[in-house]
Motif scaffolding. Sequence first.
Motif, PDB file in Angstrom:
ATOM      1  N   PHE A  37      19.278 -52.586 -43.621  1.00  0.00           N
ATOM      2  CA  PHE A  37      19.536 -52.852 -45.038  1.00  0.00           C
ATOM      3  C   PHE A  37      20.391 -51.716 -45.606  1.00  0.00           C
ATOM      4  N   ILE A  41      24.271 -51.618 -47.167  1.00  0.00           N
ATOM      5  CA  ILE A  41      24.546 -51.224 -48.562  1.00  0.00           C
ATOM      6  C   ILE A  41      25.645 -50.152 -48.577  1.00  0.00           C
ATOM      7  N   GLN A 175      11.795 -46.935 -47.344  1.00  0.00           N
ATOM      8  CA  GLN A 175      12.881 -46.572 -48.256  1.00  0.00           C
ATOM      9  C   GLN A 175      13.690 -45.402 -47.685  1.00  0.00           C
ATOM     10  N   ILE A 178      16.089 -46.710 -45.434  1.00  0.00           N
ATOM     11  CA  ILE A 178      17.181 -47.371 -46.173  1.00  0.00           C
ATOM     12  C   ILE A 178      18.202 -46.297 -46.578  1.00  0.00           C
ATOM     13  N   THR A 179      17.695 -45.187 -47.112  1.00  0.00           N
ATOM     14  CA  THR A 179      18.619 -44.163 -47.608  1.00  0.00           C
ATOM     15  C   THR A 179      19.361 -43.478 -46.452  1.00  0.00           C
ATOM     16  N   ILE A 182      22.106 -45.758 -45.567  1.00  0.00           N
ATOM     17  CA  ILE A 182      23.210 -45.681 -46.537  1.00  0.00           C
ATOM     18  C   ILE A 182      24.042 -44.430 -46.260  1.00  0.00           C
ATOM     19  N   GLN A 294      13.809 -53.111 -60.589  1.00  0.00           N
ATOM     20  CA  GLN A 294      14.433 -52.169 -59.643  1.00  0.00           C
ATOM     21  C   GLN A 294      15.946 -52.375 -59.622  1.00  0.00           C
ATOM     22  N   GLN A 295      16.362 -53.620 -59.628  1.00  0.00           N
ATOM     23  CA  GLN A 295      17.804 -53.871 -59.578  1.00  0.00           C
ATOM     24  C   GLN A 295      18.483 -53.608 -60.916  1.00  0.00           C
ATOM     25  N   ILE A 299      21.165 -49.379 -59.927  1.00  0.00           N
ATOM     26  CA  ILE A 299      21.397 -48.497 -58.779  1.00  0.00           C
ATOM     27  C   ILE A 299      22.520 -48.987 -57.876  1.00  0.00           C
ATOM     28  N   ASN A 300      22.602 -50.307 -57.719  1.00  0.00           N
ATOM     29  CA  ASN A 300      23.588 -50.781 -56.751  1.00  0.00           C
ATOM     30  C   ASN A 300      25.019 -50.732 -57.246  1.00  0.00           C
ATOM     31  N   MET A 303      25.548 -47.627 -55.535  1.00  0.00           N
ATOM     32  CA  MET A 303      25.526 -47.743 -54.079  1.00  0.00           C
ATOM     33  C   MET A 303      26.721 -48.533 -53.544  1.00  0.00           C
ATOM     34  N   ASN A 331      20.356 -39.120 -52.432  1.00  0.00           N
ATOM     35  CA  ASN A 331      19.458 -40.275 -52.330  1.00  0.00           C
ATOM     36  C   ASN A 331      18.389 -40.053 -51.255  1.00  0.00           C
ATOM     37  N   PHE A 401      16.118 -42.219 -59.180  1.00  0.00           N
ATOM     38  CA  PHE A 401      15.832 -43.523 -58.578  1.00  0.00           C
ATOM     39  C   PHE A 401      15.165 -43.326 -57.218  1.00  0.00           C
ATOM     40  N   GLY A 406      13.178 -46.718 -56.307  1.00  0.00           N
ATOM     41  CA  GLY A 406      13.629 -47.064 -54.955  1.00  0.00           C
ATOM     42  C   GLY A 406      12.442 -47.332 -54.045  1.00  0.00           C
ATOM     43  N   ASN A 433      14.422 -59.629 -55.588  1.00  0.00           N
ATOM     44  CA  ASN A 433      15.239 -58.439 -55.374  1.00  0.00           C
ATOM     45  C   ASN A 433      16.669 -58.840 -54.976  1.00  0.00           C
TER      46      ASN A 433
END
Length: 515
Positions: A37, A41, A175, A178-179, A182, A294-295, A299-300, A303, A331, A401, A406, A433
């Motif tokens: 994920f 992103i 999470q 995820i970071t 990213i 959250q969205q 944040i995106n 991102m 992040n 976040f 997050g 989400n």
Amino acid sequence: MPAIGIPAGGGNKKYPGELTPYVTVTCIVAAMGGLIFGYDIGISGGVTSMDSFLLKFFPSVYRKKNLDQSSNKYCQYDSQVLTMFTSSLYLAALISSLVASTITRRFGRKLSMFFGGLLFLIGALVNGFAQNVWMLIVGRILLGFGIGFANQSVPIYLSEMAPYKYRGALSVGFQLSITVGILVANVLNYFFSKLEGGLGWRLSLGGAMVPALIITIGSLVLPDTPNSMIERGDSVAAKAHLKRIRGVEDVDEEFNDLVIASEASMKVENPWENLLQRKYRPQLSMAIFIPFFQQFTGINVIMFYAPVLFSSVGFKDDAALMSAVITGIVNALGTIVSVFGVDKLGRRALFIQGGIQMLICQIGVAAAIGAKFGIDGNPGELPKWYAIVVVLFICAYVAAFAWSWGPLGWLVTSEIFPLEIRSAAQSVNVSVNMLCTFFVAQVFLTMLCHMKFGLFIFFAFFVVVMTLFVYFMLPETKGIPIEEMSGVWKAHSYWSRFVDNHDGKCDGIEIGKSY
Ligand code: BGC
């Protein structure tokens, strides 16, 4: 009356068992499901700012960006096809998370994780070899299917495996990966963007195969969760497994609670219909509101479009990609704060602090961009200090976040659902989400073009609403065993009306007391 947090171990139960090396390693491997994920992103934003990529697939955006220097900066990247590339994945993820619900429930969490990795792997191949826009979109749909499966199953897996006292820390591992995904993607974009002739974007997109392989192979070697084994009728093996995970012989109390939970679960014929019952209103509301909020932190926007945004505020392409690396580092580091803080400070404190910090930063960014770009989007020559101020605000926002919405957006929703609705409710969480991510990704560039710096005020408004929502509506869930969670709703001044309260006491939490 506000719902103030329940102290750690607010329930009566304190199951024996510690953080064994076995459970730690298992959770680390499973948490890597977040890599796919995250990688995606991070990759999409960088790739869409690479000239060779734009030239091949989106020539009109390329022309607008490079040739027409006078055009309004707010509208430089406003292209529906380009946003469709980024956001098509989220619709696919939405659909597959609904399918994953049944697989996770009937066949176990591992199988969904496996499908997640495999579909992502195929998507990465199609994208790496893409010859035209349609191959790109088909590849992204496959990646989306993969993400839907992984995000539906991994958080549940982690919450069920972890001893309750460490559930926060272990689940935040999702999470964290995820970071990391990213960040790795941001770094790769930075280097790959320097390669000539389109090799750069092919490597960036095809590189998604690596995280895909990690989770595909990982899912094959991971054990099932005891909750899922019992749910699927394998109680004997589940008990032995629970002893191994917890590192103690005395697991009777926890095991019996899991059996009770699974008996309730087995009676349920249609989990979706079940979810609509009045008694599950608190959980269903959280499965919808938490991902939505959250969205809508926005944040995106950062991102996906950080490189685009940074190049708009005056960085050269290369520096813009570099700034995305910096936000990526912030992040990941911010998430580590959460790993250590979430079981000590609690979920509510992080949510509320993070909300306030994000709000201040959004107002700062809006003011900075508004001051220079004004309404027409023509800032003239931008001084270096200016771009640095914008990046600093953005970093402080990303950090906030990273330790609040997050990780908690995935953790809280994975720990509040009773077994009988867990899989379905988690799919609702993932779908909402993804739908909101789709919406933000799809409309951001158009909104930036029309609302200009006001866009940041738009998200700031939601941050105020969500912080109040947490303060009044979300009970503290730290230190409460997952199958004991119903007590927090019964003890809550608003939600208690939806749940049965016969004895005035439940799970050791006194009714009528305001938590
Ligand atoms: C969110 C993503 C976001 C990421 C940033 C996740 O929790 O679901 O939408 O891009 O955090 O780290």
